[in-house]
Motif scaffolding. Structure first.
Motif, PDB file in Angstrom:
ATOM      1  N   TYR A 220       0.819  -1.211   0.000  1.00  0.00           N
ATOM      2  CA  TYR A 220       0.000   0.000   0.000  1.00  0.00           C
ATOM      3  C   TYR A 220       0.853   1.261   0.000  1.00  0.00           C
ATOM      4  O   TYR A 220       0.433   2.293  -0.538  1.00  0.00           O
ATOM      5  N   LEU A 221       2.047   1.156   0.557  1.00  0.00           N
ATOM      6  CA  LEU A 221       2.986   2.282   0.430  1.00  0.00           C
ATOM      7  C   LEU A 221       3.280   2.563  -1.040  1.00  0.00           C
ATOM      8  O   LEU A 221       3.313   3.721  -1.476  1.00  0.00           O
ATOM      9  N   ARG A 222       3.487   1.479  -1.808  1.00  0.00           N
ATOM     10  CA  ARG A 222       3.773   1.657  -3.240  1.00  0.00           C
ATOM     11  C   ARG A 222       2.591   2.288  -3.965  1.00  0.00           C
ATOM     12  O   ARG A 222       2.759   3.143  -4.832  1.00  0.00           O
ATOM     13  N   GLN A 223       1.377   1.838  -3.610  1.00  0.00           N
ATOM     14  CA  GLN A 223       0.184   2.398  -4.240  1.00  0.00           C
ATOM     15  C   GLN A 223       0.050   3.889  -3.966  1.00  0.00           C
ATOM     16  O   GLN A 223      -0.141   4.699  -4.886  1.00  0.00           O
ATOM     17  N   ILE A 224       0.153   4.249  -2.695  1.00  0.00           N
ATOM     18  CA  ILE A 224      -0.065   5.648  -2.303  1.00  0.00           C
ATOM     19  C   ILE A 224       1.014   6.550  -2.886  1.00  0.00           C
ATOM     20  O   ILE A 224       0.735   7.656  -3.373  1.00  0.00           O
ATOM     21  N   LYS A 225       2.258   6.082  -2.855  1.00  0.00           N
ATOM     22  CA  LYS A 225       3.356   6.887  -3.404  1.00  0.00           C
ATOM     23  C   LYS A 225       3.201   7.051  -4.915  1.00  0.00           C
ATOM     24  O   LYS A 225       3.464   8.134  -5.472  1.00  0.00           O
ATOM     25  N   LEU A 226       2.782   5.985  -5.588  1.00  0.00           N
ATOM     26  CA  LEU A 226       2.553   6.080  -7.027  1.00  0.00           C
ATOM     27  C   LEU A 226       1.441   7.085  -7.317  1.00  0.00           C
ATOM     28  O   LEU A 226       1.577   7.947  -8.200  1.00  0.00           O
ATOM     29  N   PHE A 227       0.356   6.997  -6.574  1.00  0.00           N
ATOM     30  CA  PHE A 227      -0.771   7.914  -6.746  1.00  0.00           C
ATOM     31  C   PHE A 227      -0.317   9.362  -6.528  1.00  0.00           C
ATOM     32  O   PHE A 227      -0.649  10.256  -7.314  1.00  0.00           O
ATOM     33  N   TYR A 228       0.458   9.566  -5.481  1.00  0.00           N
ATOM     34  CA  TYR A 228       0.934  10.925  -5.196  1.00  0.00           C
ATOM     35  C   TYR A 228       1.882  11.424  -6.289  1.00  0.00           C
ATOM     36  O   TYR A 228       1.774  12.579  -6.743  1.00  0.00           O
ATOM     37  N   ASP A 229       2.798  10.574  -6.709  1.00  0.00           N
ATOM     38  CA  ASP A 229       3.776  10.986  -7.711  1.00  0.00           C
ATOM     39  C   ASP A 229       3.109  11.388  -9.023  1.00  0.00           C
ATOM     40  O   ASP A 229       3.619  12.246  -9.747  1.00  0.00           O
ATOM     41  N   VAL A 230       1.967  10.782  -9.321  1.00  0.00           N
ATOM     42  CA  VAL A 230       1.258  11.094 -10.559  1.00  0.00           C
ATOM     43  C   VAL A 230       0.377  12.329 -10.400  1.00  0.00           C
ATOM     44  O   VAL A 230       0.379  13.228 -11.242  1.00  0.00           O
ATOM     45  N   VAL A 231      -0.385  12.392  -9.307  1.00  0.00           N
ATOM     46  CA  VAL A 231      -1.409  13.426  -9.150  1.00  0.00           C
ATOM     47  C   VAL A 231      -0.922  14.654  -8.374  1.00  0.00           C
ATOM     48  O   VAL A 231      -1.376  15.762  -8.606  1.00  0.00           O
ATOM     49  N   ARG A 232       0.019  14.451  -7.432  1.00  0.00           N
ATOM     50  CA  ARG A 232       0.547  15.544  -6.610  1.00  0.00           C
ATOM     51  C   ARG A 232      -0.570  16.271  -5.845  1.00  0.00           C
ATOM     52  O   ARG A 232      -0.678  17.493  -5.856  1.00  0.00           O
ATOM     53  N   PHE A 233      -1.403  15.523  -5.183  1.00  0.00           N
ATOM     54  CA  PHE A 233      -2.508  16.102  -4.423  1.00  0.00           C
ATOM     55  C   PHE A 233      -1.999  16.756  -3.139  1.00  0.00           C
ATOM     56  O   PHE A 233      -0.922  16.444  -2.621  1.00  0.00           O
ATOM     57  N   LYS A 234      -2.813  17.646  -2.609  1.00  0.00           N
ATOM     58  CA  LYS A 234      -2.512  18.319  -1.344  1.00  0.00           C
ATOM     59  C   LYS A 234      -3.303  17.713  -0.183  1.00  0.00           C
ATOM     60  O   LYS A 234      -2.830  17.689   0.959  1.00  0.00           O
ATOM     61  N   LYS A 235      -4.521  17.247  -0.496  1.00  0.00           N
ATOM     62  CA  LYS A 235      -5.384  16.676   0.534  1.00  0.00           C
ATOM     63  C   LYS A 235      -5.970  15.367   0.019  1.00  0.00           C
ATOM     64  O   LYS A 235      -6.748  15.356  -0.940  1.00  0.00           O
ATOM     65  N   LEU A 236      -5.589  14.255   0.663  1.00  0.00           N
ATOM     66  CA  LEU A 236      -6.049  12.929   0.248  1.00  0.00           C
ATOM     67  C   LEU A 236      -7.179  12.471   1.158  1.00  0.00           C
ATOM     68  O   LEU A 236      -7.029  12.427   2.389  1.00  0.00           O
ATOM     69  N   GLY A 237      -8.297  12.116   0.558  1.00  0.00           N
ATOM     70  CA  GLY A 237      -9.448  11.663   1.330  1.00  0.00           C
ATOM     71  C   GLY A 237      -9.533  10.150   1.397  1.00  0.00           C
ATOM     72  O   GLY A 237      -9.264   9.457   0.414  1.00  0.00           O
ATOM     73  N   ILE A 238      -9.899   9.618   2.583  1.00  0.00           N
ATOM     74  CA  ILE A 238     -10.154   8.186   2.748  1.00  0.00           C
ATOM     75  C   ILE A 238     -11.351   7.996   3.676  1.00  0.00           C
ATOM     76  O   ILE A 238     -11.615   8.831   4.553  1.00  0.00           O
ATOM     77  N   ILE A 239     -12.062   6.886   3.479  1.00  0.00           N
ATOM     78  CA  ILE A 239     -13.207   6.536   4.320  1.00  0.00           C
ATOM     79  C   ILE A 239     -12.907   5.203   4.996  1.00  0.00           C
ATOM     80  O   ILE A 239     -12.532   4.240   4.321  1.00  0.00           O
ATOM     81  N   TYR A 240     -13.059   5.145   6.301  1.00  0.00           N
ATOM     82  CA  TYR A 240     -12.842   3.899   7.034  1.00  0.00           C
ATOM     83  C   TYR A 240     -13.575   3.969   8.371  1.00  0.00           C
ATOM     84  O   TYR A 240     -14.031   5.044   8.790  1.00  0.00           O
ATOM     85  N   THR A 241     -13.692   2.848   9.049  1.00  0.00           N
ATOM     86  CA  THR A 241     -14.271   2.833  10.389  1.00  0.00           C
ATOM     87  C   THR A 241     -13.152   2.987  11.409  1.00  0.00           C
ATOM     88  O   THR A 241     -12.066   2.429  11.234  1.00  0.00           O
ATOM     89  N   ASN A 242     -13.425   3.717  12.473  1.00  0.00           N
ATOM     90  CA  ASN A 242     -12.406   4.027  13.469  1.00  0.00           C
ATOM     91  C   ASN A 242     -12.251   2.879  14.469  1.00  0.00           C
ATOM     92  O   ASN A 242     -12.497   3.023  15.670  1.00  0.00           O
TER      93      ASN A 242
END
Length: 414
Positions: A220-242
């Motif tokens: 998942y580190l690879r996924q998130i880093k790849l996503f960031y490297d492509v999109v360069r977002f400032k605020k990443l949203g996620i939905i999960y249960t606490n």
């Protein structure tokens, strides 16, 4: 369909003469040529691959038990979930290729139930025994079923050679036994974070002689880093249960670690439902849509993680909300969501290597190796799936090098 960003490179006049297929072919060939320019290397590589294939076939060659009987395999799942059936089918595909199971066509429908898959393969092997009666158990997302007479009878059977556990709940129950009380080999897969879920001592050691779990600590580190490297977002949203399980499903530790490294903000919505019984899935889907409506105005990218409300039936509604805000998305699991409108995700081809990896472990177990002694770490280079139509809908220009290195490219939305 892809004119919206290729015009910038080729010019409007050229676009009318170049088909989508031609463009894809160009970028795929260009990418391959960049990686291998020496014909001698290609020839040498093909010889190595051929030798490797022969060795792997010998390594997983089928055989019966010493008494001439079939190996009996008990399949236990947390509940009905497409990812579990995909993982199981990847193992079955590897078995078919290696000769453990006769040539059959596995069900391709994502809504196929696990018991239906077991019934299809029940009479298709001279070496293995599967069935949906005494060799299958479904928790249906209820951990209390671990105390049911049916579950206890099945796991205590002396006529079981291997248990395949699929999902976090199944893994937590199956990993809770003590070596002195339990000897049946257990192989667990389809778990986001087995350490966080309390199943194993470490990625390298399950801590139990009877237990082995597939671990990819960097997936998942690879996924998130790849996503960031492509999109360069400032605020990443996620939905999960606490909850510990919800955070594990969302790979929250990896998301937060990457956010710290890349200096982006994680915006979470925990107003979701976790692992409901089958009859309450519609409630989870509705709650997920509500959480999305709350989250989308606050972010510029979304990481769609494992969540009960993110289903194949709900993805059209999910993407309607997301596209309204023109937000790039990355799906943690499978290309099914990419086919249905998510921008990026992991290709189904990653499942093929997962199946081979698990088959090798199964064969070693049948040969007498303790599951604990087997390598648990399986790190695979991410196979990327992208949807060009999804990019067009949110006016997003996908970098050309990402297209060239993608494993699956979709130009329509199912």
């Amino acid at each position: 369909m892809i004119n919206f960003y290729y015009e910038k490179i080729l010019g409007k006049n050229a676009m009318g003469k170049i088909s989508i297929l031609s463009l894809m072919s160009f970028f795929l060939i260009f990418s391959a040529c960049q990686k291998q320019k020496d014909p001698g290397i290609l020839k040498e590589a093909s010889v190595l691959i051929e030798k490797s294939t022969v060795n792997e076939q010998d390594e997983v060659k089928p055989f019966l038990k010493n008494d001439g009987k079939k190996w009996r395999v008990l399949v236990i799942q947390s509940g009905e979930y497409y990812s579990y059936t995909d993982t199981f089918k990847s193992i079955l595909s590897a078995m078919i290729n290696a000769g453990w199971i006769n040539e059959i066509t596995l069900p391709s429908d994502k809504n196929t139930l696990m018991k239906d898959i077991l019934n299809v393969i029940n009479t298709s092997s001279e070496y293995l025994e599967f069935n949906s009666a005494d060799l299958f158990f479904d928790f249906n997302w209820e951990d209390t079923k671990a105390k049911s007479p049916d579950f206890i009878k099945k796991i205590q059977s002396k006529n079981i050679d291997l248990i395949i556990g699929l999902g976090t709940l199944a893994g937590q129950v199956l990993s809770s036994f003590h070596d002195q009380d339990f000897q049946t080999p257990v192989l667990i897969d389809s778990v986001s974070d087995p350490i966080e879920a309390g199943m194993i001592a470490s990625n390298e050691d399950s801590g139990k002689n009877y237990l082995t779990v597939r671990c990819d600590p960097g997936a998942y580190l690879r996924q998130i880093k790849l996503f960031y490297d492509v999109v360069r977002f400032k605020k990443l949203g996620i939905i999960y249960t606490n909850t510990p399980t919800g955070k594990s499903y969302a790979a929250l530790k990896d998301v937060e670690a990457t956010a710290l490294e890349k200096k982006f903000e994680v915006v979470a919505n925990t107003n979701a439902i976790e692992d409901p019984p089958e009859k309450e899935i519609p409630l989870a889907e509705a709650q997920y849509l509500k959480a999305l409506e709350e989250l989308c105005p606050k972010v510029d990218a979304l990481y769609l993680t494992i969540q009960a409300g993110l289903t194949e039936n709900n993805i059209k509604n999910v993407m309607t909300i997301i596209n309204k805000y023109k937000i790039p998305t990355f799906a943690m699991e499978g290309s099914m969501f990419v086919k249905k409108g998510v921008l990026f995700g992991i290709s189904d081809n990653e499942m093929k290597s997962t199946g081979v990896y698990n088959l090798k472990k199964i064969v070693q177990i049948f040969k007498g190796k303790k599951p604990r002694s087997l390598n648990q770490i399986f790190e695979d280079f991410p196979y990327i799936a992208i949807n060009l139509k999804a990019a067009e809908l949110i006016d997003y220009d996908i970098p050309i090098d990402i297209i060239g290195s993608s494993d699956e490219i979709y130009t329509t939305i199912d």
